[in-house]
Design a protein around this motif. Sequence first.
Motif, PDB file in Angstrom:
ATOM      1  N   PHE A   1       0.852  -1.088   0.047  1.00 10.21           N
ATOM      2  CA  PHE A   1       0.029  -0.025   0.109  1.00 10.21           C
ATOM      3  C   PHE A   1       0.725   1.245  -0.139  1.00 10.21           C
ATOM      4  O   PHE A   1       1.893   1.186   0.633  1.00 10.21           O
ATOM      5  CB  PHE A   1      -0.825  -0.096   1.327  1.00 10.21           C
ATOM      6  N   ASP A   2       0.412   2.286  -0.727  1.00 11.35           N
ATOM      7  CA  ASP A   2       0.861   3.507  -0.387  1.00 11.35           C
ATOM      8  C   ASP A   2       0.365   4.209   0.646  1.00 11.35           C
ATOM      9  O   ASP A   2      -0.995   4.444   0.504  1.00 11.35           O
ATOM     10  CB  ASP A   2       0.715   4.516  -1.833  1.00 11.35           C
ATOM     11  N   THR A   3       1.056   4.646   1.555  1.00 12.01           N
ATOM     12  CA  THR A   3       0.508   5.502   2.832  1.00 12.01           C
ATOM     13  C   THR A   3       0.830   6.857   2.804  1.00 12.01           C
ATOM     14  O   THR A   3       0.761   7.597   4.016  1.00 12.01           O
ATOM     15  CB  THR A   3       0.989   4.510   4.222  1.00 12.01           C
ATOM     16  N   SER A   4       1.329   7.622   1.874  1.00 13.50           N
ATOM     17  CA  SER A   4       1.943   9.096   1.732  1.00 13.50           C
ATOM     18  C   SER A   4       0.718   9.835   2.189  1.00 13.50           C
ATOM     19  O   SER A   4       0.859  10.993   2.450  1.00 13.50           O
ATOM     20  CB  SER A   4       2.549   9.204   0.599  1.00 13.50           C
ATOM     21  N   THR A   5      -0.619   9.547   1.720  1.00 12.18           N
ATOM     22  CA  THR A   5      -1.779  10.301   1.919  1.00 12.18           C
ATOM     23  C   THR A   5      -2.417  10.141   3.085  1.00 12.18           C
ATOM     24  O   THR A   5      -3.147  10.979   3.424  1.00 12.18           O
ATOM     25  CB  THR A   5      -2.728  10.312   0.891  1.00 12.18           C
TER      26      THR A   5
ATOM     27  N   SER B   1      -4.414   3.964   3.445  1.00  9.66           N
ATOM     28  CA  SER B   1      -3.815   2.793   2.568  1.00  9.66           C
ATOM     29  C   SER B   1      -4.251   2.698   1.348  1.00  9.66           C
ATOM     30  O   SER B   1      -5.608   2.149   1.296  1.00  9.66           O
ATOM     31  CB  SER B   1      -3.952   1.344   3.430  1.00  9.66           C
ATOM     32  N   GLN B   2      -3.501   3.044   0.371  1.00 10.82           N
ATOM     33  CA  GLN B   2      -4.066   2.782  -1.098  1.00 10.82           C
ATOM     34  C   GLN B   2      -3.226   1.782  -1.844  1.00 10.82           C
ATOM     35  O   GLN B   2      -2.158   1.672  -2.022  1.00 10.82           O
ATOM     36  CB  GLN B   2      -3.730   4.260  -1.976  1.00 10.82           C
TER      37      GLN B   2
ATOM     38  N   PRO C   1      -3.222   4.766 -10.038  1.00 10.23           N
ATOM     39  CA  PRO C   1      -3.112   5.709  -8.844  1.00 10.23           C
ATOM     40  C   PRO C   1      -4.249   5.838  -8.265  1.00 10.23           C
ATOM     41  O   PRO C   1      -5.432   5.812  -8.690  1.00 10.23           O
ATOM     42  CB  PRO C   1      -2.895   6.758  -9.490  1.00 10.23           C
ATOM     43  N   GLY C   2      -4.308   5.628  -6.846  1.00 13.96           N
ATOM     44  CA  GLY C   2      -5.572   5.646  -5.901  1.00 13.96           C
ATOM     45  C   GLY C   2      -6.260   4.026  -5.597  1.00 13.96           C
ATOM     46  O   GLY C   2      -6.912   3.945  -4.601  1.00 13.96           O
ATOM     47  N   GLY C   3      -5.596   3.019  -6.098  1.00 13.78           N
ATOM     48  CA  GLY C   3      -5.674   1.760  -5.950  1.00 13.78           C
ATOM     49  C   GLY C   3      -6.989   1.154  -6.147  1.00 13.78           C
ATOM     50  O   GLY C   3      -7.530   0.108  -5.683  1.00 13.78           O
ATOM     51  N   HIS C   4      -7.847   1.728  -7.001  1.00 19.27           N
ATOM     52  CA  HIS C   4      -9.135   1.461  -7.338  1.00 19.27           C
ATOM     53  C   HIS C   4      -9.228   0.342  -8.468  1.00 19.27           C
ATOM     54  O   HIS C   4     -10.046  -0.480  -8.466  1.00 19.27           O
ATOM     55  CB  HIS C   4     -10.061   2.495  -7.843  1.00 19.27           C
TER      56      HIS C   4
END
Length: 238
Positions: free
Chosen positions: A183-187, A190-191, A232-235
């Motif tokens: 996951f990307d947690t920069s925002t 968890s994306q 991007p956004g993980g959707h």
Amino acid sequence: MKGRLVSIRTSGASFETETGKANTDRPAEFHFEGGDGKAVGADYDPSAHILHLKSNVELNWRPVGPRAKPMKIEAGELIYREVEARIYLMPWSRLTRDTLKMDAADAQVTLQNDVIRNVDAQKAHGVDKYPTRTVEYQAERLFLTMDDDGVARQMTGERDARLVSRSKTGETTMAGDKVDLDFDTSTGDSQLTKALTQGHGVVMSKPAASKGQPPPETRVMRSEVIYMEMRPGGHEIR
């Protein structure tokens, strides 16, 4: 551990002057630098640095990171071993953080520099609800790795592992003997960025139907190994 116990309040307790051990079977409230909680029955061994909460455990963990959010830990019983920096939860456990809620049988929580770093849970299932999507997951064994703010950045499910991501664009399901997620947690959330499914892997993508249009075709992929990258956004799958 910075959040080491500083006080316990109860209506009655026994205390051993030679060893410093304290014990009570009554409802107790406790406070430490990183939070507070309550339980019915507790004992503490200062020489072994072991805190035992006997039943009906509620622990409110409040990390200090810039984007950190409180986590509520509940269990039938809790043992904290300060030397190991590890919390043992049994025979059931529940973790709640903002939009995340996970229920499991036994679980181990590992601390590092006063931060919850890992969660190793048995027979786990949970849900994470965001404004634009919902993520559900389950596995016989679920291992979470968290960042400094308590956000999941890696998840590994073993044995009957399954993840379902739903959004306005559709639904994606991943299942297999083992599922690894990054996951990307920069925002601060968890994306999902990458997913690896191993053993009886199945990925099913079901696009959302447009108004007045027939339902789109559901796409299914099966393989012993499936690797995916997300947009991007993980959707959606890239």
